[in-house]
Design a protein around this motif. Structure first.
Motif, PDB file in Angstrom:
ATOM      1  N   ARG A  50       9.106  -1.697 -14.405  1.00  0.00           N
ATOM      2  CA  ARG A  50      10.455  -2.270 -13.755  1.00  0.00           C
ATOM      3  C   ARG A  50      10.944  -1.635 -13.047  1.00  0.00           C
ATOM      4  N   GLN A  51      11.049  -0.133 -13.019  1.00  0.00           N
ATOM      5  CA  GLN A  51      11.654   0.816 -12.201  1.00  0.00           C
ATOM      6  C   GLN A  51      11.018   0.642 -10.836  1.00  0.00           C
ATOM      7  N   VAL A  52       9.764   0.694 -10.721  1.00  0.00           N
ATOM      8  CA  VAL A  52       8.999   0.565  -9.606  1.00  0.00           C
ATOM      9  C   VAL A  52       9.459  -0.590  -8.743  1.00  0.00           C
ATOM     10  N   VAL A  53       9.280  -1.826  -9.532  1.00  0.00           N
ATOM     11  CA  VAL A  53       9.649  -3.232  -8.933  1.00  0.00           C
ATOM     12  C   VAL A  53      10.870  -3.163  -8.274  1.00  0.00           C
ATOM     13  N   GLY A  54      12.022  -2.573  -9.006  1.00  0.00           N
ATOM     14  CA  GLY A  54      13.203  -2.422  -8.733  1.00  0.00           C
ATOM     15  C   GLY A  54      13.312  -1.702  -7.523  1.00  0.00           C
ATOM     16  N   LEU A  80       0.794  -1.077  -0.127  1.00  0.00           N
ATOM     17  CA  LEU A  80      -0.073  -0.231  -0.005  1.00  0.00           C
ATOM     18  C   LEU A  80       0.725   1.164  -0.165  1.00  0.00           C
ATOM     19  N   LEU A  81       1.899   1.182   0.690  1.00  0.00           N
ATOM     20  CA  LEU A  81       2.797   2.486   0.909  1.00  0.00           C
ATOM     21  C   LEU A  81       3.458   2.708  -0.754  1.00  0.00           C
ATOM     22  N   THR A  82       3.870   1.578  -1.056  1.00  0.00           N
ATOM     23  CA  THR A  82       4.485   1.853  -2.717  1.00  0.00           C
ATOM     24  C   THR A  82       3.584   2.211  -3.444  1.00  0.00           C
ATOM     25  N   SER A  83       2.065   1.648  -3.384  1.00  0.00           N
ATOM     26  CA  SER A  83       1.228   2.059  -4.322  1.00  0.00           C
ATOM     27  C   SER A  83       0.845   3.505  -4.059  1.00  0.00           C
ATOM     28  N   SER A  84       0.948   3.959  -2.839  1.00  0.00           N
ATOM     29  CA  SER A  84       0.734   5.479  -2.383  1.00  0.00           C
ATOM     30  C   SER A  84       1.756   6.286  -2.914  1.00  0.00           C
ATOM     31  N   ALA A  85       3.025   5.813  -2.969  1.00  0.00           N
ATOM     32  CA  ALA A  85       3.989   6.502  -3.423  1.00  0.00           C
ATOM     33  C   ALA A  85       4.166   6.774  -4.975  1.00  0.00           C
ATOM     34  N   VAL A  86       3.589   5.577  -5.632  1.00  0.00           N
ATOM     35  CA  VAL A  86       3.459   5.881  -6.854  1.00  0.00           C
ATOM     36  C   VAL A  86       2.377   6.939  -7.278  1.00  0.00           C
ATOM     37  N   GLY A 104       6.392  -4.650  -5.057  1.00  0.00           N
ATOM     38  CA  GLY A 104       6.333  -3.792  -6.267  1.00  0.00           C
ATOM     39  C   GLY A 104       5.183  -4.136  -7.272  1.00  0.00           C
ATOM     40  N   ALA A 105       4.776  -5.306  -6.876  1.00  0.00           N
ATOM     41  CA  ALA A 105       3.502  -5.593  -7.789  1.00  0.00           C
ATOM     42  C   ALA A 105       2.313  -4.665  -7.363  1.00  0.00           C
ATOM     43  N   PHE A 106       2.210  -4.077  -6.476  1.00  0.00           N
ATOM     44  CA  PHE A 106       1.163  -3.042  -6.179  1.00  0.00           C
ATOM     45  C   PHE A 106       1.358  -1.757  -6.754  1.00  0.00           C
TER      46      PHE A 106
END
Length: 487
Positions: free
Chosen positions: A371-375, A343-349, A467-469
């Motif tokens: 790929r950049q986000v997953v990395g 959720l935090l990663t998705s929010s950051a995106v 990363g998937a989120f």
């Protein structure tokens, strides 16, 4: 370009990266600590079982319990001869087979021939009760004030002097100890393997009927015995050739002597109380147990798993908590950490819409953005894994350093024999109530390489989930979104 952009973004968003990594670290550390404590409890339980039946024993065979009310165990009876010398010391002892039931020694060979049995050896468990003391005559003292009583008519004379007996009585000491008759030609199986020879030597294969003994270290200290001294059992003197120290808990017996000697002093020629069995394949123990019960009637087969079920006390309670509550708690925390990271990663995106929209407008494909986000998420996961492993190792080390003492109580069963009854080496008392045996075990928390690899796998998995989120959210962005944000 990929790694340059990755490094720059992680440095720019290090607070958010630290939050994600910390959440994953907490879940991973909890998994390591719970796994290591569970492993330590499993090893502690193995030590409890090994202290009772010896290293390598998978099951034991004893005589089946007699029907209720049939036969009789009898009570030990001590008889003393009358002696004129009242100062003479009276001494006698009684050697009893633990459980009062034995198997023919030929059963050992039959068990050894069963499919799946790698080795089988017989043993005889005994209890020796020794009574020493003196009788003392009392002294009759006449009561002068009462004089003599008359006859039936109340007249004088013909009466008996009145008085009382003072002093006299008896004072006896009762000494009880356990003896185990071991097959000296097969010393790699049975209760003696749960002890280490710390003084002198063990038995030689040629001493099948020699008057030699190995004494438990605790018993030797209590009775002030040493190598080359002697111990007497039912009038037979045995030379102590070795001192054995139990690897954990209490020893299986106080004194170990050759099996033939034990059979002689107990008047149990060609008899054993227990057959110790090692299976060829640890995965086939239940199959071997069933085969022995089917092919050899009148016996009871008890496996180490059966014995483990009777373990109670704080060790059992803590083990249940670690295997149930602990594992479910660590799973719940780990799942929550994965979800929070995602959720935090998705929010950051979502907060980087203008950035990703601009990159797409400059020609970046959706796959490259994803790929950049997953990395970035994967690096966060690995950081969390390193931090979690460090915390987990520290927690496991703290448990080992403190070494809390757990109590394991085994026994307290109502007959049936088996691997842990009777207070002796697996001798179980068929048909009678067996006493519980309590052992204190120091808990450790060993961390295996497998646990570390699992932690690394969880760190990678956490990064991939996050990363998937974020990747799914980034792939749905369009260049137009960035233009709207600019406006």
């Amino acid at each position: 370009m990929f790694f340059t952009y990755l490094r720059r973004e992680l440095r720019r968003r290090r607070k958010a990266a630290l939050v994600v990594a910390s959440g994953l670290a907490l879940g991973i550390a909890l998994v390591i600590i719970v796994s290591s404590v569970s492993s330590g409890m499993s090893k502690a339980q193995d030590k409890v079982l090994e202290s009772l039946y010896g290293l390598g024993t998978d099951m034991t065979v004893t005589k089946a319990a007699a029907a209720q009310g049939s036969g009789g165990t009898g009570r030990p009876r001590f008889e003393f001869d009358a002696q004129d010398d009242e100062d003479a010391t009276q001494s006698t002892d009684r050697v009893m087979v633990q459980g009062f039931q034995t198997l023919a020694a030929g059963i050992v060979g039959k068990v050894g021939k069963q499919d799946g049995v790698a080795d089988a050896v017989g043993g005889l468990s005994l209890t020796v009760m020794k009574v020493d003391g003196q009788f003392q005559r009392g002294e009759f003292k006449q009561d002068e004030s009462s004089g003599t009583q008359g006859g039936p008519g109340g007249g004088q004379g013909g009466g008996q002097p009145q008085g009382r007996v003072e002093g006299g009585g008896a004072s006896f000491d009762v000494n009880s100890f356990t003896v185990y008759g071991t097959d000296v030609t097969q010393q790699d199986l049975g209760p003696l393997t749960s002890s280490t020879i710390t003084g002198g030597r063990t038995f030689k294969a040629a001493e099948t009927d020699a008057e030699v003994a190995v004494v438990d270290a605790a018993y030797a200290k209590e009775k002030e015995l040493a190598v080359d001294e002697t111990v007497t059992i039912s009038g037979t003197t045995y030379t102590i050739v070795g001192i054995a120290t139990a690897d954990s808990g209490d020893a299986s017996a106080n004194v170990y002597i050759p099996l033939k000697q034990a059979q002689t002093v107990a008047d149990s020629k060609d008899k054993v109380t227990t057959v110790y069995v090692k299976a060829a394949d640890s995965q086939q123990i239940d199959t071997v147990k069933a085969a022995i019960q089917k092919n050899i009637s009148g016996t009871t087969v008890t496996t180490s798993a059966d014995l483990a079920e009777t373990v109670s006390g704080s060790l059992s309670t803590a083990s249940d908590l670690a295997s149930s509550v602990g594992k479910w708690l660590s799973l719940a925390v780990l799942t929550a950490a994965f979800l929070v990271a995602g959720l935090l990663t998705s929010s950051a995106v979502s907060r980087r819409v203008r950035e990703f929209g601009t990159l797409k407008a400059l020609g970046w494909k959706s796959g490259r953005v994803t790929r950049q986000v997953v990395g970035e998420a994967l690096v966060n996961g690995l950081m969390g894994g390193v931090l979690g492993i460090a915390i987990g190792l520290a927690g496991a080390y703290a448990v080992t350093a403190v070494s809390p003492t757990l109590t394991a109580q085994l026994g307290a069963t109502g007959g049936g024999g088996g691997m842990g009854g009777g207070g002796g080496p697996m001798g179980g008392g068929p048909g009678r109530q067996t006493a519980a045996r309590t052992l204190d075990i120091a808990l450790t928390a060993p961390v295996s390489l497998t646990t570390i690899l699992v932690a690394v796998g969880l760190a990678v998995a956490g990064g991939l989930v996050a990363g998937a989120f974020g990747g799914w959210r980034a792939s749905r962005l369009r260049p137009a979104d960035a233009l709207r944000r600019v406006a």
